[in-house]
Design a protein around this motif. Structure first.
Motif, short mmCIF file in Angstrom:
data_model
loop_
_atom_site.label_atom_id
_atom_site.label_comp_id
_atom_site.label_asym_id
_atom_site.label_seq_id
_atom_site.Cartn_x
_atom_site.Cartn_y
_atom_site.Cartn_z
N ARG A 167 4.36 -6.72 -0.10
CA ARG A 167 5.18 -7.19 1.07
C ARG A 167 5.93 -8.81 1.08
NH1 ARG A 167 4.69 -4.74 6.80
NH2 ARG A 167 5.96 -3.22 5.75
N TYR B 102 7.01 3.20 9.37
CA TYR B 102 7.17 2.04 9.47
C TYR B 102 6.07 1.99 11.65
CZ TYR B 102 8.69 0.37 5.92
OH TYR B 102 9.06 -0.65 4.65
N ASP C 231 9.51 -4.13 0.55
CA ASP C 231 8.50 -3.16 0.51
C ASP C 231 8.37 -2.68 -0.72
OD1 ASP C 231 7.54 -4.53 3.18
OD2 ASP C 231 7.62 -2.38 3.88
N THR D 14 1.48 0.61 1.84
CA THR D 14 2.16 -0.12 1.39
C THR D 14 1.58 -1.17 0.71
OG1 THR D 14 3.63 -0.96 3.42
CG2 THR D 14 3.53 -2.83 1.69
N PHE E 87 -1.88 -0.28 4.40
CA PHE E 87 -1.97 -0.98 2.28
C PHE E 87 -2.72 -0.35 1.52
CE2 PHE E 87 0.83 -4.06 5.75
CZ PHE E 87 1.40 -5.00 4.86
#
Length: 149
Positions: free
Chosen positions: A141, A25, A127, A138, A44
């Motif tokens: 989200r 993050y 998420d 990810t 992602f």
């Protein structure tokens, strides 16, 4: 997981994995705040979804995420603003398919030269993360803005 496990913080996620997600993050938000939208989108999955504005359709795929971010940030053209995304209170829950549900509190701090920081919006980031080997990505989200709840 029992209610007792949740109350005591025993979520079945190792300290190592929790730390890796926090590092993920941190790098992801620094890419976003630095305007490195391709780097952000690379965090992602290839078919990942990104829904950050209330009522907007989610951007799909890395190219879609980059396009969405470029369009969104046009509102700051000619405005010497610095935005910082602060993620905190990360809760990770293992899902049956091996992914993780991540729920995060987020604040966006906006600062202009000579001005005071403005904190808005306050959000909850929902998420689904995939973890393969050392990589965290990810899958989806969705951001819920507190002022709209």
């Amino acid at each position: 997981m029992t209610d007792s496990d949740q109350a005591t913080g025993n979520t079945g996620v190792s300290t190592d994995l929790y730390t890796r997600v926090q590092q993920f993050y941190a790098r992801q938000m620094q890419a976003l705040d630095g305007g490195r939208f391709e780097d952000y989108a690379a965090t992602f999955t290839k078919d990942g979804t990104f829904q950050h504005s209330p009522g907007a359709e989610p951007a799909v795929g890395r190219d879609g995420i980059v396009a969405e971010l470029i369009e969104f940030h046009k509102r700051f053209d000619g405005d010497p603003v610095q935005r910082r995304h602060w993620f905190n209170h990360v809760v990770l829950e293992p899902l049956d398919d091996g992914s993780l549900r991540s729920t995060v509190y987020a604040l966006v701090v906006t600062t202009r030269p000579g001005g005071k920081p403005l904190i808005a919006p306050s959000c909850v980031v929902n998420d689904v993360l995939e973890v393969e080997g050392g990589a965290v990505l990810t899958r989806s989200r969705q951001i819920d803005h507190d002022q709209l709840v």
